[in-house]
Design a protein around this motif. Structure first.
Motif, PDB file in Angstrom:
ATOM      1  N   GLU A  81       0.827  -1.203   0.000  1.00 13.57           N
ATOM      2  CA  GLU A  81       0.000   0.000   0.000  1.00 13.57           C
ATOM      3  C   GLU A  81       0.867   1.260   0.000  1.00 13.57           C
ATOM      4  OE1 GLU A  81      -3.627   2.092  -0.082  1.00 13.57           O
ATOM      5  OE2 GLU A  81      -3.300  -0.074  -0.210  1.00 13.57           O
ATOM      6  N   LEU A  82       1.941   1.234   0.768  1.00 18.44           N
ATOM      7  CA  LEU A  82       2.815   2.399   0.845  1.00 18.44           C
ATOM      8  C   LEU A  82       3.501   2.660  -0.494  1.00 18.44           C
ATOM      9  CD1 LEU A  82       3.905   4.612   2.652  1.00 18.44           C
ATOM     10  CD2 LEU A  82       5.729   3.077   3.380  1.00 18.44           C
ATOM     11  N   GLU A  83       3.946   1.619  -1.156  1.00 17.48           N
ATOM     12  CA  GLU A  83       4.592   1.775  -2.455  1.00 17.48           C
ATOM     13  C   GLU A  83       3.616   2.309  -3.501  1.00 17.48           C
ATOM     14  OE1 GLU A  83       6.393  -1.955  -3.435  1.00 17.48           O
ATOM     15  OE2 GLU A  83       8.254  -1.455  -2.394  1.00 17.48           O
ATOM     16  N   LYS A  84       2.345   1.983  -3.335  1.00 19.54           N
ATOM     17  CA  LYS A  84       1.328   2.490  -4.259  1.00 19.54           C
ATOM     18  C   LYS A  84       1.068   3.972  -4.034  1.00 19.54           C
ATOM     19  CE  LYS A  84      -3.093   1.629  -3.593  1.00 19.54           C
ATOM     20  NZ  LYS A  84      -4.398   0.919  -3.477  1.00 19.54           N
ATOM     21  N   ARG A  85       1.198   4.410  -2.785  1.00 26.28           N
ATOM     22  CA  ARG A  85       0.844   5.780  -2.441  1.00 26.28           C
ATOM     23  C   ARG A  85       2.041   6.738  -2.427  1.00 26.28           C
ATOM     24  NH1 ARG A  85      -4.150   6.721  -0.248  1.00 26.28           N
ATOM     25  NH2 ARG A  85      -5.529   4.915  -0.245  1.00 26.28           N
ATOM     26  N   PHE A  86       3.251   6.207  -2.383  1.00 22.63           N
ATOM     27  CA  PHE A  86       4.448   7.055  -2.446  1.00 22.63           C
ATOM     28  C   PHE A  86       5.376   6.450  -3.492  1.00 22.63           C
ATOM     29  CE2 PHE A  86       8.391   9.073  -1.383  1.00 22.63           C
ATOM     30  CZ  PHE A  86       8.059  10.274  -0.786  1.00 22.63           C
ATOM     31  N   LYS A  87       5.291   6.967  -4.717  1.00 22.78           N
ATOM     32  CA  LYS A  87       6.039   6.392  -5.835  1.00 22.78           C
ATOM     33  C   LYS A  87       7.291   7.204  -6.146  1.00 22.78           C
ATOM     34  CE  LYS A  87       2.127   4.211  -8.205  1.00 22.78           C
ATOM     35  NZ  LYS A  87       1.364   4.119  -9.481  1.00 22.78           N
ATOM     36  N   LEU A 102      15.412  15.304  -2.935  1.00 25.28           N
ATOM     37  CA  LEU A 102      14.197  14.529  -3.112  1.00 25.28           C
ATOM     38  C   LEU A 102      13.025  15.487  -3.302  1.00 25.28           C
ATOM     39  CD1 LEU A 102      13.174  11.556  -3.153  1.00 25.28           C
ATOM     40  CD2 LEU A 102      12.331  11.971  -0.842  1.00 25.28           C
ATOM     41  N   LYS A 103      12.566  15.587  -4.529  1.00 22.77           N
ATOM     42  CA  LYS A 103      11.454  16.472  -4.867  1.00 22.77           C
ATOM     43  C   LYS A 103      10.148  15.697  -4.732  1.00 22.77           C
ATOM     44  CE  LYS A 103       9.554  19.261  -8.643  1.00 22.77           C
ATOM     45  NZ  LYS A 103       9.715  19.664 -10.062  1.00 22.77           N
ATOM     46  N   VAL A 104       9.380  15.999  -3.696  1.00 20.40           N
ATOM     47  CA  VAL A 104       8.130  15.294  -3.430  1.00 20.40           C
ATOM     48  C   VAL A 104       6.947  16.173  -3.823  1.00 20.40           C
ATOM     49  CG1 VAL A 104       6.726  14.096  -1.714  1.00 20.40           C
ATOM     50  CG2 VAL A 104       9.226  14.113  -1.491  1.00 20.40           C
ATOM     51  N   ASN A 105       6.066  15.635  -4.641  1.00 19.47           N
ATOM     52  CA  ASN A 105       4.846  16.340  -5.028  1.00 19.47           C
ATOM     53  C   ASN A 105       3.618  15.580  -4.536  1.00 19.47           C
ATOM     54  OD1 ASN A 105       5.714  18.673  -6.566  1.00 19.47           O
ATOM     55  ND2 ASN A 105       6.457  17.227  -8.106  1.00 19.47           N
ATOM     56  N   LYS A 106       2.606  16.324  -4.151  1.00 22.53           N
ATOM     57  CA  LYS A 106       1.338  15.697  -3.765  1.00 22.53           C
ATOM     58  C   LYS A 106       0.468  15.607  -5.010  1.00 22.53           C
ATOM     59  CE  LYS A 106      -2.235  15.768  -0.201  1.00 22.53           C
ATOM     60  NZ  LYS A 106      -2.667  16.388   1.075  1.00 22.53           N
ATOM     61  N   VAL A 107       0.199  14.399  -5.444  1.00 22.72           N
ATOM     62  CA  VAL A 107      -0.589  14.172  -6.655  1.00 22.72           C
ATOM     63  C   VAL A 107      -2.066  14.403  -6.370  1.00 22.72           C
ATOM     64  CG1 VAL A 107      -1.196  12.503  -8.438  1.00 22.72           C
ATOM     65  CG2 VAL A 107       1.109  12.499  -7.460  1.00 22.72           C
ATOM     66  N   LYS A 108      -2.526  13.794  -5.293  1.00 19.04           N
ATOM     67  CA  LYS A 108      -3.882  13.981  -4.790  1.00 19.04           C
ATOM     68  C   LYS A 108      -3.881  13.497  -3.354  1.00 19.04           C
ATOM     69  CE  LYS A 108      -5.520   9.532  -6.627  1.00 19.04           C
ATOM     70  NZ  LYS A 108      -6.563   8.868  -7.460  1.00 19.04           N
ATOM     71  N   ARG A 109      -5.006  13.569  -2.719  1.00 22.63           N
ATOM     72  CA  ARG A 109      -5.080  13.203  -1.312  1.00 22.63           C
ATOM     73  C   ARG A 109      -4.613  11.759  -1.092  1.00 22.63           C
ATOM     74  NH1 ARG A 109     -10.386  14.551   2.455  1.00 22.63           N
ATOM     75  NH2 ARG A 109      -9.165  15.378   4.206  1.00 22.63           N
ATOM     76  N   GLY A 110      -3.558  11.626  -0.299  1.00 20.54           N
ATOM     77  CA  GLY A 110      -3.059  10.297   0.036  1.00 20.54           C
ATOM     78  C   GLY A 110      -2.102   9.696  -0.981  1.00 20.54           C
ATOM     79  N   TYR A 111      -1.735  10.473  -2.008  1.00 27.10           N
ATOM     80  CA  TYR A 111      -0.833   9.964  -3.036  1.00 27.10           C
ATOM     81  C   TYR A 111       0.264  10.990  -3.328  1.00 27.10           C
ATOM     82  CZ  TYR A 111      -4.169   6.224  -3.955  1.00 27.10           C
ATOM     83  OH  TYR A 111      -4.987   5.129  -3.826  1.00 27.10           O
TER      84      TYR A 111
END
Length: 289
Positions: A90-96, A230-239
């Motif tokens: 689940e974590l790998e699906k939500r933080f790619k 590490l450039k982190v973007n929020k794609v949508k809620r929880g992803y």
């Protein structure tokens, strides 16, 4: 007293972590209403920071950013609790990681890696990075006053073989790794305000001259590490999606503070693009000229 607080709070965190995401975010919506409209958690600090950084924006625009930020803050807090019981799949699906080949390329240079983060989007779920690299993973953090919660945080963030090291342990741990031939990737959150001293480096961040952390750069240069952001973007809620941006394969050839400035420019670009995902509750510009 510390243990009493822990045994009272821990069951609540565990129950939150077991909630399905649909209910988790419903709880987050309620927490937002409480935090923003009733408690007013650090609203003065957030407002001052936003007005300082975006003087051209109207009060209505500042309020809109502020509300979005508090919604994100509540999401992130509950996502942190969710990390206690979330599955690896689940974590790998939500933080790619969008470009894992870049991590492998850096690894092939046979140099340890300094990975610099900003307080942007989410850094909690970045522990999944360890699944993409063979180097031993470390993350620098500020030790919590409550030893029981400190251990809990260490346990949560060490789920995927990443080891947390306190700021005081950092130099010794990283140096020992090199002496024993252990290649490592070490994460630093480096965009907040350091303590003032005569040696502190001042740079412009979001248009304001303020003191900056330089420890990550200094270690990379001293020990001949590669440096990446590490450039982190929020794609949508929880992803979330994270991109590895290499700042330097050979950190030693850069002038002093050049890598720190490159890192700050990357964080700035993200803030200008979507300011609601930056961590505005910190007093980042409490010291400025």
């Amino acid at each position: 007293m510390q243990f009493l607080v822990y045994i009272l709070v821990y069951p609540l965190l565990w129950m939150v972590s077991k909630l399905p995401f649909r209910l988790l975010y419903l709880l987050s919506d309620g927490l937002y209403l409480l935090l923003y409209y009733v408690v007013g958690y650090r609203k003065k600090v957030v407002t001052e920071n936003l007005k300082l950084v975006f003087p051209q924006k109207t009060d209505q625009e500042i309020t809109a950013i502020k509300k979005k930020f508090y919604k994100h803050l509540c999401d992130m807090f509950l996502e942190m609790a969710k990390t206690m019981t979330i599955s690896e799949k689940e974590l790998e699906k939500r933080f790619k990681i969008t470009n894992p080949k870049e991590l492998k390329r850096l690894e092939k240079l046979n140099k340890s890696i300094i990975l610099i983060f900003g307080h942007y989007a989410s850094w909690e779920w970045s522990i999944v990075l360890q699944n993409y690299i063979n180097f031993k993973g470390f993350a620098v953090y500020k030790k919590l006053a409550n030893k029981h919660f400190d251990k809990l945080v260490r346990d949560i963030r060490s789920k995927y073989s990443t080891t947390l090291i306190s700021t005081k342990e950092t130099i010794h741990t990283i140096t020992q790794n090199e002496l024993t031939g252990t290649k490592s990737i070490t994460g630093f959150l480096s965009d907040q305000s350091p303590r003032l001293s005569k040696e502190v480096y001042w740079s412009t961040f979001m248009g304001i001259k303020a003191p900056c952390f330089t420890g990550a750069e200094r270690l990379a240069k001293k020990l001949d590490f590669s440096t990446a952001y590490l450039k982190v973007n929020k794609v949508k809620r929880g992803y979330y999606e994270a991109e590895i941006i290499t700042l330097a394969e050979d950190s030693r050839i850069y002038k002093d503070y050049e890598l720190t400035d490159l890192f700050l420019r990357e964080v700035e670009k993200q803030i200008y693009e979507a300011p609601e995902y930056y961590f505005w509750t910190h007093k980042r510009w409490k010291h400025r000229v």
